[in-house]
Design a protein around this motif. Structure first.
Motif, PDB file in Angstrom:
ATOM      1  N   MET A  35       0.848  -0.890   0.156  1.00 41.39           N
ATOM      2  CA  MET A  35       0.289   0.059   0.144  1.00 41.39           C
ATOM      3  C   MET A  35       1.246   1.181  -0.262  1.00 41.39           C
ATOM      4  SD  MET A  35      -2.741   0.455   2.645  1.00 41.39           S
ATOM      5  CE  MET A  35      -3.239   2.428   3.718  1.00 41.39           C
ATOM      6  N   ASN A  64      -3.182  -0.575   7.495  1.00 41.52           N
ATOM      7  CA  ASN A  64      -3.277   0.746   7.839  1.00 41.52           C
ATOM      8  C   ASN A  64      -2.547   1.309   8.544  1.00 41.52           C
ATOM      9  OD1 ASN A  64      -4.252   2.446   6.079  1.00 41.52           O
ATOM     10  ND2 ASN A  64      -6.768   2.038   7.366  1.00 41.52           N
ATOM     11  N   PRO A  70      -8.051   2.862   2.600  1.00 45.48           N
ATOM     12  CA  PRO A  70      -7.469   1.895   1.625  1.00 45.48           C
ATOM     13  C   PRO A  70      -8.419   1.686   0.692  1.00 45.48           C
ATOM     14  CG  PRO A  70      -7.250   0.353   3.413  1.00 45.48           C
ATOM     15  CD  PRO A  70      -8.306   1.886   3.974  1.00 45.48           C
TER      16      PRO A  70
END
Lengths: 386, 635
Positions: free
Chosen positions: B278, B467, B481
């Motif tokens: 991510m 996260n 996300p």
């Protein structure tokens, strides 16, 4: 002109002498009307087969089956005509047991759509015994009431007839087949009325039936039966559901116009929009393809046939013949009115076949049997001239 | 002649009653003809007019479903034409049904039971088509179309089906389309869904259903007496093609992540594993792999019930996207919470030292450290960097369970991240109130200890963990996300998805900076074996967690969650990488989960290491191939 003489099968109670068979009294008109109606039925079977995409003479097409049943029906009619109907009186009680047996067997091993048990497979063909049971019911009632003509003023005669009709009625209701059960009811009421039963008691019974209706509606009828019974009041309310058949049927009828769209050209037939287009709703296809004229000709043939049936009853010197003829007339009239009435939206949907026109072997053979017995009555009145 | 044996005459039939019967016949026939006249000729009922409209029928005009591209524009899904076999139950007589189903099944190579199930679970009415098979070969389709008389009710139609270009690579993310069910049809009918419609069943096919589908049109079609289509009379409403979507995931990156994951799983003999990558700066998902997985095409081609049941019965749950749908105990990775908490709440300073030991005793129970000797006097860098359990028992106890829970929620634990994928789990952050509500008991002191090291009641999804560390990496911003970066309308208009801020971690930037440096210490302390030898700077936290329970041999899960600062290459001015991790510019965060790992080392760390090698093109191979023999069993 030849008068064929035959010994009565059995010296009977009120005709000590022989009964002559007078073939001149064979009702050609009645036979002709029946044959014409039958040809309408065959035409509809042909149309239905031709538009279903299958070959008309292929395998087990509706049309081929209809031809086969017609052949059997003609044979049954001829045998029943030559058979001395007096024997029916002798064997009325065994016949009653046969009737109950057929219905019980249907209930026990019968098949049907959606968990019902309405027909029994005989040699691979589905046969609805309840159709035959209707004719047997008429025989039994004709014997019971015919032997009591003139003594039917009391309540007991009504109760007796009711007790006779009760078990078959309940057995058919259990299948469940509300429509056929109602036919039994119509036969019972008509034979009682025509055999001279007390009007007062009939009236009281009718009144109590009306009074019992709310109870039956609430506790006896299943939801799907109620839905079908009320759908005709407003078919547009639920077009995809209970009103669907009715809606499509009336569109088909409406599309017919004066002269119809022609045999095999019915759109409703071809598009397969009618779920049971070859049985209960066949009259809708007939009205679309043959138009108002065709439909009225069929209705006219029915009226003419009923007239000949009633004439047979009127002329019969034997009360059995009178009551039997009236029972047959009641059965035909009730089925005609309820079936066509259903198609054109003035009667609830009950699933009663249209005599001669709906495709179904049992219905046809039962009618052939009934008309054959009627002819047997016609030609065995022991007098040469009417 | 006409009298009874007792001599009484038999009464003649009643003339009156015969008249009445005759009248009934005439009246009945009269009523029927009157009504027939009204319907057919008189024009007093609307049915004759309806008949004309039945010849022209309105039909839905399906729209083209939008495509799905990867980050670089490579198509991941295409629509291809295929033959479907459908049955109209009302045209299939019940008496012929079993024979027709048998024949059909043998022709198209299906299980007859599957066909029967399809017919019986038909969501529409008996007059609606039911799809029984998709993707039928052309010659079979032609044969079926020609044998319609032997197979009443069976129709062959050309439909488009979804083709998932990369098979299983994006299976969990993309999802697939499948037939609508009866209850869904009830809800979606007014949106123009048809009884034999397909709709997105999992992944973005499901979450972006409305966008991908577009709007069905309507056309009026004229049919001949036999029901064949003659011509399209008019288009009443043109269909609006669905929008296409572009993922934030690069297919190449996804392939690297899956390669790293499958290598690690093979090396450590794992059955299940997850990797998510991510961008901490905005919440874009760059890769998401959950193994084992399945092939979306099996569904879009019409999966058999037997095959579907096999996927459902698989104990390794190939259909489940473990990255978001399953919760696990986070283990030591959760020490971020107590660490941030004690610093932000001022319980300790970065210089405060706590005494660590082999174990702490509470209520007669020994709460052990993973290291039998402890680490002596230890500050936050030492405690986090060595993953000392006794340090974080004390830290959690200083906070208390509710304050600990508060910091957990600050990092987004305990609630869904809101990622644009279906079936996300929310996990558990234990607090007094939570335990009272769910178990009716207060939290015991020992459970506070366990919460401090991410055991006990704590349960998180991999995406939540990633996260949380992304928020740590970017200076405290918690983003939602997302996997879909932009939608491309049928008219070509591109709409970018804007990053969405879920919240800010309520801790001073200096505290977060300390925690980032502590995360770097994890690597420099060689808690992650040779990860520190890579030419790039990596910070992160390992975790080994066990579902709570008394049984000895419960599975261990190994975690590694990491972030890489921007410009990660090691420099002479910052050999330890501490300056790099002090910044908040990281654009790469990654989490790996090794489910039920009996590896002696940390299989998750190895996976991350391998992914980073592949991602940054590091040619030297640092991987540890002896995962099953190493004695390193650190937390």
């Amino acid at each position: 002109m030849s008068i064929v003489s035959a010994r009565s099968s059995r010296p009977n109670r009120w005709t000590a002498a022989r009964v002559s068979v007078v073939w001149r009294n064979f009702d050609l008109q009645l036979t002709t009307y029946a044959a014409l109606l039958l040809s309408f039925g065959l035409a509809m079977a042909y149309s239905n087969t031709a538009t279903s995409g299958a070959g008309v003479f292929e395998g087990s097409s509706v049309f081929l089956r209809a031809l086969m049943w017609t052949a059997i029906a003609v044979a049954v009619f001829l045998v029943a005509t030559t058979f001395d109907y007096h024997w029916l009186k002798t064997f009325a009680w065994p016949l009653y047991l046969v009737q109950l047996g057929l219905l019980a067997v249907t209930l026990a091993i019968g098949g049907g759509v959606g968990g019902t048990s309405r027909w029994v497979s005989v040699f691979g063909l589905q046969f609805q015994f309840s159709e035959l049971a209707k004719v047997l019911m008429i025989v039994v009632l004709a014997n019971y009431l015919g032997s009591r003509v003139g003594r039917l003023g009391s309540l007991w005669a009504l109760i007796g007839a009711g007790i006779l009709a009760g078990p078959p009625f309940v057995l058919v209701l259990l299948q469940p087949d509300l429509g056929t059960a109602l036919v039994f009811g119509a036969i019972l009421v008509a034979t009682l009325f025509m055999s001279g039963a007390s009007l007062r008691w009939l009236g009281i019974l009718a009144a109590s039936a009306v009074a019992a209706f709310p109870f039956v509606w609430t506790y006896v009828l299943a939801d799907y039966q109620k839905a079908r019974l009320t759908a005709f009041l407003n078919p547009l309310a639920d077009i995809q559901g209970t009103g669907y058949q009715l809606y499509q049927a009336q569109i088909a009828v409406g599309a017919g116009g004066w002269f119809g769209v022609g045999l095999t050209n019915g759109t409703q037939n071809a598009l397969g929009l009618l779920p049971v287009q070859d049985t209960d709703f066949v009259f809708a296809i007939l009205a679309e393809e043959l138009g108002f004229i065709g439909a009225v000709v069929v209705l006219g043939l029915f009226v003419a046939l009923l007239w000949r049936v009633l004439v047979a009853g009127w002329r019969s010197k034997d009360p059995f013949g009178t009551v039997f003829a009236c029972g047959v007339a009641a059965m035909l009239l009730f089925q005609l009115f309820v079936n066509v009435g259903m198609v054109i939206g003035i009667m609830p949907i009950t699933g009663i076949p249209l005599p001669f026109i709906s495709h179904g072997g049992a219905s046809l053979i039962s009618i052939a049997l009934a008309l054959g017995i009627l002819q047997s009555i016609n030609i065995r009145q022991g007098r040469a001239e009417w | 002649m006409s009298d009874y044996l007792d001599g009484r005459p038999i009464p003649a039939p009643s003339r009156l009653r015969f008249l009445v019967f005759g009248l009934a016949v005439v009246l009945g026939a009269g009523m029927l003809s009157t009504r027939l006249f009204a319907i057919q000729v008189g024009g007093t009922t609307p049915y004759a007019a309806f008949a004309a409209t039945t010849r022209t029928v309105q039909e839905a005009l399906p729209s083209t479903r939008g495509l799905i591209y990867d980050r670089t524009g490579e198509p991941l899904v295409s629509n291809i034409a295929s033959y479907s076999v459908k049955i109209r139950p009302s045209d299939l007589p019940e008496s012929k049904r079993s024979a027709v189903v048998e024949t059909l099944a043998s022709l198209i190579g299906m299980d007859p039971a599957d066909i029967n199930v399809a017919i019986d679970s038909n969501p529409g009415s008996r007059f609606d088509l039911v799809r029984v098979a998709q993707d039928v070969p052309r010659d079979v389709a032609a044969f079926l179309a020609e044998s319609s008389s032997e197979l009443p009710g069976v129709e062959v139609v050309v439909e488009t089906r979804r083709n998932y270009e990369l098979g299983s690579l994006f299976a969990q993310v993309l999802g697939y389309t499948g037939p609508i069910s009866g209850s869904e049809l009830l809800d979606l009918k007014q949106d123009g869904y048809l009884p034999d419609d397909l709709l997105g069943r999992a992944g973005v096919e499901s979450t972006y259903e409305a966008i991908l589908r577009g709007q069905y049109g309507l056309q009026t079609v004229e049919r001949d007496a036999a029901g064949r289509e003659i011509q399209v009379v008019r288009t009443d409403r043109a269909p609006v093609a669905g929008s296409s979507i572009r993922l934030t995931i690069d297919a190449r990156e996804q392939a690297l992540a899956e390669e790293a994951l499958s290598w690690g799983m093979k090396a450590a003999s794992l059955k299940q594993g997850v990797i998510i990558v991510m961008n901490p700066q905005n919440g874009e998902i760059l890769a998401m792999a959950s193994l084992p997985t399945y092939d979306d095409n099996a569904f879009s081609q019409g999966i058999s019930n037997a095959d579907f049941q096999k996927l459902l019965d698989d104990t390794n749950k190939p259909l489940v996207n473990r990255a978001i749908s399953e919760v696990y105990p986070p283990g030591s990775t959760y020490k971020l919470i107590a660490g941030t908490g004690v610093l932000a709440d001022g319980k300790i300073t970065p210089l405060t030292q706590l005494r660590t030991a082999g174990y702490l005793t509470l209520g007669g129970i020994k709460f052990r450290d993973w290291n039998d000797r402890g680490f002596g006097m230890c500050n936050i860098y030492c405690g986090f960097g060595n993953s000392s359990d006794t340090f974080f028992y004390q830290a959690a106890a200083m906070l208390g369970i509710d304050r600990h829970g508060y910091w957990g929620k600050q990092y987004g634990f305990g609630s869904r991240t809101g990622i644009d994928l279906p079936a996300e789990a929310s996990g558990t952050v234990p607090t007094n109130q939570w335990k009272l509500d769910t178990l009716g008991l207060p939290i015991y002191p020992g459970e506070v200890y366990l919460a401090g090291i991410g055991q006990g009641y704590v349960a998180v999804t991999p995406i939540q963990l990633l996260n949380a560390y992304s928020a740590l990496a970017n200076g405290g911003t918690l983003y939602r996300p997302y996997v879909v970066g932009e939608t491309i309308g049928a008219d070509g208009v591109v709409t970018k998805v804007q990053p969405e801020v879920l919240g800010k971690v309520n801790a001073p930037p200096s505290v977060l900076q300390v925690m980032r440096k502590a995360a770097r210490t994890v690597v420099t302390n060689r808690m992650t074996f040779n990860l520190v030898d890579l030419p790039i700077v990596v910070a992160g936290k390992t975790g080994t967690a066990q579902f709570s329970g008394k049984a000895k041999n419960l599975p261990f899960h190994q975690w590694f969650v990491a972030f890489v600062p921007k410009d990660p290459w090691k420099t002479a001015s910052d050999p330890g990488g501490m300056k790099a991790v002090a910044r908040t510019d990281s654009e790469l965060a990654i989490v790996a989960l090794a489910y039920n790992s009996r590896a002696k080392g940390n299989a998750a760390t190895e996976m991350v290491k391998y992914f980073l090698q592949l991602h940054f093109g590091i040619t030297k191979d640092y991987r540890n191939f002896n995962l099953m023999v190493s004695r390193d069993r650190r937390r």
